[in-house]
Design a protein around this motif. Sequence first.
Motif, PDB file in Angstrom:
ATOM      1  N   ARG A  74       0.834  -1.201   0.000  1.00  0.00           N
ATOM      2  CA  ARG A  74       0.000   0.000   0.000  1.00  0.00           C
ATOM      3  C   ARG A  74       0.869   1.252   0.000  1.00  0.00           C
ATOM      4  O   ARG A  74       1.722   1.435   0.871  1.00  0.00           O
ATOM      5  N   VAL A  75       0.668   2.083  -1.000  1.00  0.00           N
ATOM      6  CA  VAL A  75       1.350   3.369  -1.082  1.00  0.00           C
ATOM      7  C   VAL A  75       0.291   4.438  -1.316  1.00  0.00           C
ATOM      8  O   VAL A  75      -0.855   4.133  -1.667  1.00  0.00           O
ATOM      9  N   MET A  76       0.672   5.682  -1.124  1.00  0.00           N
ATOM     10  CA  MET A  76      -0.275   6.783  -1.334  1.00  0.00           C
ATOM     11  C   MET A  76       0.151   7.638  -2.515  1.00  0.00           C
ATOM     12  O   MET A  76       1.328   8.002  -2.652  1.00  0.00           O
ATOM     13  N   HIS A  77      -0.818   7.959  -3.341  1.00  0.00           N
ATOM     14  CA  HIS A  77      -0.669   8.822  -4.520  1.00  0.00           C
ATOM     15  C   HIS A  77      -1.449  10.089  -4.191  1.00  0.00           C
ATOM     16  O   HIS A  77      -2.610  10.222  -4.558  1.00  0.00           O
ATOM     17  N   TYR A  78      -0.808  10.990  -3.421  1.00  0.00           N
ATOM     18  CA  TYR A  78      -1.479  12.095  -2.744  1.00  0.00           C
ATOM     19  C   TYR A  78      -2.502  11.486  -1.790  1.00  0.00           C
ATOM     20  O   TYR A  78      -2.110  10.830  -0.832  1.00  0.00           O
ATOM     21  N   LYS A  79      -3.817  11.624  -2.038  1.00  0.00           N
ATOM     22  CA  LYS A  79      -4.812  11.057  -1.128  1.00  0.00           C
ATOM     23  C   LYS A  79      -5.432   9.770  -1.661  1.00  0.00           C
ATOM     24  O   LYS A  79      -6.343   9.221  -1.049  1.00  0.00           O
ATOM     25  N   LEU A  80      -4.933   9.297  -2.795  1.00  0.00           N
ATOM     26  CA  LEU A  80      -5.480   8.089  -3.402  1.00  0.00           C
ATOM     27  C   LEU A  80      -4.642   6.873  -3.013  1.00  0.00           C
ATOM     28  O   LEU A  80      -3.442   6.838  -3.277  1.00  0.00           O
ATOM     29  N   PRO A  81      -5.255   5.860  -2.399  1.00  0.00           N
ATOM     30  CA  PRO A  81      -4.502   4.637  -2.104  1.00  0.00           C
ATOM     31  C   PRO A  81      -4.238   3.841  -3.374  1.00  0.00           C
ATOM     32  O   PRO A  81      -5.138   3.599  -4.180  1.00  0.00           O
ATOM     33  N   VAL A  82      -2.987   3.455  -3.563  1.00  0.00           N
ATOM     34  CA  VAL A  82      -2.529   2.745  -4.756  1.00  0.00           C
ATOM     35  C   VAL A  82      -1.796   1.493  -4.290  1.00  0.00           C
ATOM     36  O   VAL A  82      -1.289   1.451  -3.168  1.00  0.00           O
ATOM     37  N   LEU A  83      -1.734   0.483  -5.136  1.00  0.00           N
ATOM     38  CA  LEU A  83      -0.976  -0.714  -4.798  1.00  0.00           C
ATOM     39  C   LEU A  83       0.300  -0.812  -5.621  1.00  0.00           C
ATOM     40  O   LEU A  83       0.289  -0.589  -6.841  1.00  0.00           O
ATOM     41  N   GLY A  84       1.407  -1.106  -4.944  1.00  0.00           N
ATOM     42  CA  GLY A  84       2.593  -1.617  -5.599  1.00  0.00           C
ATOM     43  C   GLY A  84       2.604  -3.116  -5.369  1.00  0.00           C
ATOM     44  O   GLY A  84       1.777  -3.654  -4.615  1.00  0.00           O
ATOM     45  N   PHE A  85       3.542  -3.811  -5.991  1.00  0.00           N
ATOM     46  CA  PHE A  85       3.561  -5.264  -5.869  1.00  0.00           C
ATOM     47  C   PHE A  85       4.989  -5.777  -5.734  1.00  0.00           C
ATOM     48  O   PHE A  85       5.888  -5.303  -6.425  1.00  0.00           O
ATOM     49  N   ARG A  86       5.139  -6.772  -4.856  1.00  0.00           N
ATOM     50  CA  ARG A  86       6.386  -7.525  -4.780  1.00  0.00           C
ATOM     51  C   ARG A  86       6.131  -8.929  -5.314  1.00  0.00           C
ATOM     52  O   ARG A  86       5.200  -9.609  -4.873  1.00  0.00           O
ATOM     53  N   VAL A  87       6.959  -9.322  -6.260  1.00  0.00           N
ATOM     54  CA  VAL A  87       6.888 -10.662  -6.846  1.00  0.00           C
ATOM     55  C   VAL A  87       8.275 -11.278  -6.682  1.00  0.00           C
ATOM     56  O   VAL A  87       9.221 -10.885  -7.376  1.00  0.00           O
ATOM     57  N   GLY A  88       8.421 -12.192  -5.755  1.00  0.00           N
ATOM     58  CA  GLY A  88       9.740 -12.763  -5.479  1.00  0.00           C
ATOM     59  C   GLY A  88      10.696 -11.691  -4.994  1.00  0.00           C
ATOM     60  O   GLY A  88      10.416 -10.971  -4.029  1.00  0.00           O
ATOM     61  N   ASP A  89      11.806 -11.545  -5.674  1.00  0.00           N
ATOM     62  CA  ASP A  89      12.819 -10.561  -5.294  1.00  0.00           C
ATOM     63  C   ASP A  89      12.672  -9.245  -6.042  1.00  0.00           C
ATOM     64  O   ASP A  89      13.586  -8.412  -6.036  1.00  0.00           O
TER      65      ASP A  89
END
Length: 253
Positions: A149-164
């Motif tokens: 979970r990261v924030m794009h100003y006030k909008l919650p956005v998803l980043g992703f971890r896939v393995g390394d």
Amino acid sequence: MKVTLLGTGTSQGVPVIGCTCEVCRSVDYRDKRLRVSVHLQVGEKSIVIDSGPDFRQQVLRERIRTLDALVFTHEHKDHTAGLDDIRAYNFSQHKDMPVYAEQRVLEQLKREYSYIFADYKYPGIPRVELYPITVEPFEVEGVPFIPIRVMHYKLPVLGFRVGDFTYITDANYIAEEEKEKIRGSKVIVLNALRHEHHISHFSLKEAVAVLEDLQPEQAYLTHISHLMGLHREVELQLPDFIRLGYDGLQIEV
């Protein structure tokens, strides 16, 4: 896993329409940036994160002949505008396309692509299977994903971890508990819009500070504006383990 940066530009791309700055006039291919997107080849599985308005051009350029799933970080148009072009994969693969996103994002897709979800299906429209995701780990066609979970100003956005590998775009804040999910990644791709502070994206200085804290073996910057400057000049300002991403860059993880 092979990671290909399909696009590394902002919502306007680079060059920007009507702009005559030195970046937009540059003949260096690394200064030509389509809208941000990434392709993951994990074993035999082919997955794209975000299909922006340049999706068709990007998958043709990289000769991505099969696509097993599409994952969205958030609902902004520069990340979703290419959804219609999955039709080609529907036809060639003879199946619906799995689409993974938060429920809020799926609802936005239903509004913007109402013809896909209408009771009467016009012949030849895209066919999708929607899979709601949350901040809990999930699998995409058997490939484990850890949402960040990261924030794009006030909008919650998803980043992703896939393995390394960790991929984060359209962010200007990452909470400490979310950084813990990233730590240990060998490769991180993180957004950096420009040198000056921005209300909803990391600046170059801010992105470098985050990466110096997380200390991956290698990091690449994406979602880059023409205001960042020429690729060849900006690279000289970066720590050795951080590089500017560019369209078509392939990374082995």
